[in-house]
Scaffold this motif. Structure first.
Motif, short mmCIF file in Angstrom:
data_model
loop_
_atom_site.label_atom_id
_atom_site.label_comp_id
_atom_site.label_asym_id
_atom_site.label_seq_id
_atom_site.Cartn_x
_atom_site.Cartn_y
_atom_site.Cartn_z
N CYS A 1 0.83 -1.21 0.00
CA CYS A 1 0.00 0.00 0.00
C CYS A 1 0.87 1.26 0.00
O CYS A 1 1.68 1.45 0.90
CB CYS A 1 -0.91 0.01 1.23
N CYS B 1 -0.16 3.38 3.43
CA CYS B 1 0.22 3.00 4.79
C CYS B 1 1.31 1.93 4.87
O CYS B 1 1.81 1.62 5.94
CB CYS B 1 -1.01 2.57 5.58
N CYS C 1 -6.18 -2.33 0.12
CA CYS C 1 -5.42 -2.41 1.36
C CYS C 1 -6.35 -2.76 2.52
O CYS C 1 -7.27 -2.00 2.83
CB CYS C 1 -4.73 -1.07 1.64
N CYS D 1 -5.92 0.18 5.57
CA CYS D 1 -6.45 1.55 5.52
C CYS D 1 -7.58 1.72 4.52
O CYS D 1 -8.15 2.80 4.39
CB CYS D 1 -5.34 2.56 5.25
#
Ligand SMILES: [Zn+2]
Length: 420
Positions: free
Chosen positions: A358, A361, A375, A378
């Motif tokens: 990701c 994050c 993801c 997040c």
């Protein structure tokens, strides 16, 4: 400033090869002599046999003080293959180039208009569109230049390049007993390239040729352009050809009638070489579009490559199977981009940009639909192809900084000889 090289390979037509066995014979003797010379020299220098060196490693090894050793080996090896004075002198003078290119540099002249012929071994006459090869201890021969060859040479001249030297080469066909086939004359052009100070990045996501190569232009840390190469039509055509070959192969395997089987096989072989040429053409087109974009924006070229193990694993896996050529195409594309970047003084960097991590994050992403990654940590989601670009965006200034400490190589990579 550094010296950069590009090579034009001019195929010697089959008819000439058939009519002139002495040309093939000479090319093979030159090839064998050079192979033995390089092998002996490297063995003396490293104590090892059969080693694979990069151009940079070779450059570090072949220091001026090795010249005497090289000369001694040339004196010992070349006469064994019936190579006379001219070849020995050329190889000694260009002892490093001979080891780099694995070929004996021949002196060459390029006539653009009506300059005087200075009696070099390879005489390229642009006006009449002919390459003459002579003074090699066999009767001279000539090869006609194709229109594309002439255009290519004129483009290099406009870029300030000059013809540096030439080679007479032969391709070795793999097999139990190596055989020698296609002959060519290679022209090496050189120019001084001023390294470009990068002001932007062109990021190339190399994944698989038929999925398309995603190219993004990043300026000031923003993605300002994004495109997929080659166009869909080219990909569709490639797939059509690919499926046709698959069907032919399957039919040939089932066919019990020998005559019909061999017919199917030869048809499949023909289509495979067509596919090979098509992939080369696609690679060529993609590379030139990317380089054009980079030159327009004074951008560094950053290639996201899957790591080598993944590449080899995929190439050898059943998944790729006969699709392996698509990965071959990617290897070609990387080499091509690197060569062209070097030629135009554009910084080139291979950097692992993630497609499954990701960019927001850093968590491991999951595949949601066919090409959509999501993801779990997040909630961010995007198409798989966009993710390496987003990583490049996130790391923009860091990558730019990294590029500004250039590792500019002026060494001719032996591999570049194989491309034009
Ligand atoms: Zn995330």
């Amino acid at each position: 400033m550094s010296q950069v090289y590009r090579t034009l390979k001019i195929r010697i037509p089959w008819r000439l090869v058939e009519e002139r066995p002495d040309v093939l014979d000479l090319a093979v003797r030159m090839h064998l002599a050079v192979e033995e010379y390089a092998k002996k020299l490297l063995k003396e220098l490293t104590g090892q046999e059969e080693l694979r060196l990069t151009a940079e490693e070779l450059d570090r090894l072949l220091t001026p003080d090795r010249r005497e050793l090289a000369v001694k080996i040339i004196d010992e090896v070349f006469p064994k293959y019936g190579l006379k004075r001219y070849f020995i002198d050329q190889a000694k003078f260009f002892w490093r180039d001979t080891a780099f290119w694995r070929a004996i540099p021949l002196n060459a002249q390029l006539r653009v208009e009506n300059e005087r012929d200075t009696s070099k071994a390879v005489f390229v006459d642009l006006e009449s569109g002919v390459v003459r090869v002579r003074k090699l201890g066999i009767p001279p021969f000539a090869v006609k230049l194709k229109k594309g060859n002439v255009a290519w040479i004129r483009e290099r001249l406009e870029e300030g390049a000059r013809l540096k030297l030439a080679f007479l080469g032969v391709e070795r066909r793999r097999g139990k007993e190596p055989t020698y086939g296609k002959l060519y004359v290679a022209l090496v052009f050189a120019r001084e390239a001023t390294p470009v100070e990068p002001r932007a990045l062109v990021v190339v996501d190399v994944n698989r040729l038929d999925h398309g190569v995603v190219v993004g232009l990043l300026v000031d840390g923003k993605i300002v352009k994004r495109k997929r190469l080659p166009d869909e039509r080219a990909v569709k055509k490639l797939w059509k050809l690919h499926r046709k070959i698959g069907r032919l192969d399957a039919r040939a395997a089932r066919e019990t009638d020998l005559t019909r089987r061999s017919f199917l096989e030869s048809r499949a072989r023909y289509l495979k070489s067509k596919r090979y040429r098509k992939i080369r053409a696609i690679v060529e087109q993609i590379a030139s579009e990317i380089v054009k974009l980079a030159r327009e924006h004074q951008a560094a070229i950053v290639v996201d490559t899957m790591d080598y193990e993944t590449y080899i694993a995929r190439k050898q896996s059943g998944e790729s199977g006969d699709k392996k050529h698509l990965y071959d195409g990617l290897g070609q594309l990387r080499r091509r981009l690197k060569d062209l970047a070097q030629w135009y003084g554009l910084p080139y960097l291979e950097e692992r940009l993630y497609s499954t991590v990701c960019p927001r994050c850093g968590a491991k992403m999951k595949r949601e639909k066919k090409r959509i990654m999501c993801c779990p940590s997040c909630g961010f989601s995007d198409t798989r192809d966009n993710i390496p670009l987003l990583w490049a965006k996130r790391r923009y200034w860091e990558i730019l900084q990294k590029i500004k400490q250039p590792v500019f190589s002026s060494v001719p990579a032996p591999l570049t000889l194989l491309t034009s």
